[in-house]
Design a protein around this motif. Sequence first.
Motif, short mmCIF file in Angstrom:
data_model
loop_
_atom_site.label_atom_id
_atom_site.label_comp_id
_atom_site.label_asym_id
_atom_site.label_seq_id
_atom_site.Cartn_x
_atom_site.Cartn_y
_atom_site.Cartn_z
N ARG A 1 -1.81 6.17 13.20
CA ARG A 1 -0.94 6.25 14.37
C ARG A 1 -1.74 6.76 15.59
O ARG A 1 -2.42 7.78 15.53
CB ARG A 1 0.23 7.19 14.09
N GLY A 2 -1.64 6.01 16.67
CA GLY A 2 -2.34 6.39 17.89
C GLY A 2 -3.78 5.89 17.98
O GLY A 2 -4.42 6.02 19.02
N ARG A 3 -4.30 5.34 16.88
CA ARG A 3 -5.68 4.83 16.93
C ARG A 3 -5.69 3.42 17.53
O ARG A 3 -4.71 2.68 17.44
CB ARG A 3 -6.28 4.79 15.52
N PRO A 4 -6.80 2.99 18.14
CA PRO A 4 -6.87 1.64 18.72
C PRO A 4 -6.83 0.56 17.64
O PRO A 4 -7.29 0.76 16.52
CB PRO A 4 -8.22 1.65 19.45
N ASN B 1 0.40 -12.10 13.81
CA ASN B 1 1.85 -11.92 13.65
C ASN B 1 2.18 -11.06 12.44
O ASN B 1 3.04 -10.17 12.50
CB ASN B 1 2.54 -13.29 13.54
N LEU B 2 1.49 -11.32 11.32
CA LEU B 2 1.74 -10.53 10.11
C LEU B 2 1.38 -9.07 10.32
O LEU B 2 2.10 -8.17 9.90
CB LEU B 2 0.93 -11.11 8.94
N ALA B 3 0.24 -8.82 10.98
CA ALA B 3 -0.22 -7.45 11.20
C ALA B 3 0.74 -6.69 12.11
O ALA B 3 1.12 -5.55 11.81
CB ALA B 3 -1.63 -7.47 11.80
N LEU B 4 1.14 -7.30 13.22
CA LEU B 4 2.02 -6.61 14.16
C LEU B 4 3.40 -6.36 13.55
O LEU B 4 4.00 -5.31 13.78
CB LEU B 4 2.14 -7.42 15.45
N ILE C 1 1.97 -0.72 18.87
CA ILE C 1 0.65 -1.00 19.42
C ILE C 1 0.82 -1.51 20.84
O ILE C 1 1.35 -2.59 21.08
CB ILE C 1 -0.09 -2.05 18.56
N ALA C 2 0.37 -0.73 21.81
CA ALA C 2 0.58 -1.09 23.21
C ALA C 2 -0.49 -2.03 23.75
O ALA C 2 -0.20 -3.01 24.42
CB ALA C 2 0.64 0.18 24.06
N SER C 3 -1.76 -1.74 23.48
CA SER C 3 -2.85 -2.51 24.09
C SER C 3 -3.92 -2.86 23.05
O SER C 3 -5.00 -2.27 23.03
CB SER C 3 -3.49 -1.72 25.24
N PHE D 1 -14.44 0.01 17.57
CA PHE D 1 -13.45 -0.22 18.63
C PHE D 1 -12.03 0.02 18.13
O PHE D 1 -11.11 0.13 18.94
CB PHE D 1 -13.56 -1.66 19.17
N GLY D 2 -11.82 0.06 16.82
CA GLY D 2 -10.49 0.27 16.28
C GLY D 2 -10.38 -0.22 14.86
O GLY D 2 -11.38 -0.62 14.24
#
Length: 303
Positions: free
Chosen positions: A188-191, A203-206, A216-218, A236-237
């Motif tokens: 949570r909160g990680r990129p 789509n599956l991941a989101l 996930i904002a960005s 990077f994430g």
Amino acid sequence: MAKPSLTLVQTFYHLAKHGSFSAASRELNLSYQSVANHIRRLEQILKSKLIVSEQGAKRITLTPKGTILFNILNPELDVMLERIKTLIDKQRAVIRIGVPQGFFLHMFPNIISQFRTKYPDYELAFYERDTALSDLVRNGDVDVLISERYFGDPILSQRLLGSYKLSLVYPASWGAPASREDVVEWIRGRPFVTHEPGQTLRNLALDFLKLKGIDIASPISVSSSTSVKRCIEEEFGFGILPAWSVHPGDTRARSIDLDDLASVQVYFGMANFMQDNPAVLHLYEACQHEFMTATRSPILKYY
């Protein structure tokens, strides 16, 4: 019993498509009378009336039999004729294959080796992508595709190759969560790094993260699983990738099994008229064998 020639079928197709003898004759560079003769001959062979053309009328009307025939031909005949043109232009056999880059890198070296053993003279042209594959087949740009999507397109035949599991992949430098139960709070909160919009795995991941209450904002969006993993290795994430993406030899990325995320089905698709092509069938068998081998191997295994 006489069989309809491609010339007769093509003439009927363009007449039905354009709706008039004059338009069909211009399209085919034939005389009005030649078009009419072709249609009359095709009707004789099929022993059925295909069109109705009233005296003086500029446009024709399809009979029920003609409508059925046109629906069978449309749009596959255009695709088939485009492929025939390509083969003639290149003067050699070619199979154009649309495949996600991750599948190509992990599986296709062995598939190409198997295929070359039996069909050394074929040219294999690869389009390493996931999106728009069905459109590429429809437009005549691709003959075969590998995809996690079932398109349900009437010009495309798809066969199930198998399925694979997904894993949460993260930089090795992050360390590991204290326990599997802590994974959700740990990320949570990680990129987040994922596939570009429109791709199945994005789509599956989101959907999975949203179900877990993670917004996930960005995210960082890239074109393939290979690129996602590369971004993860550069810290990077984290991402959600096929379980085979990380293997014991990796030092810069680690993975966590996602047992509660459904397996992803993978399909082999081909243009309908190529279903009996021996080379395409051999390619399908090679893909099926390699896919089953890869998902069962120690390096690429899923959990």
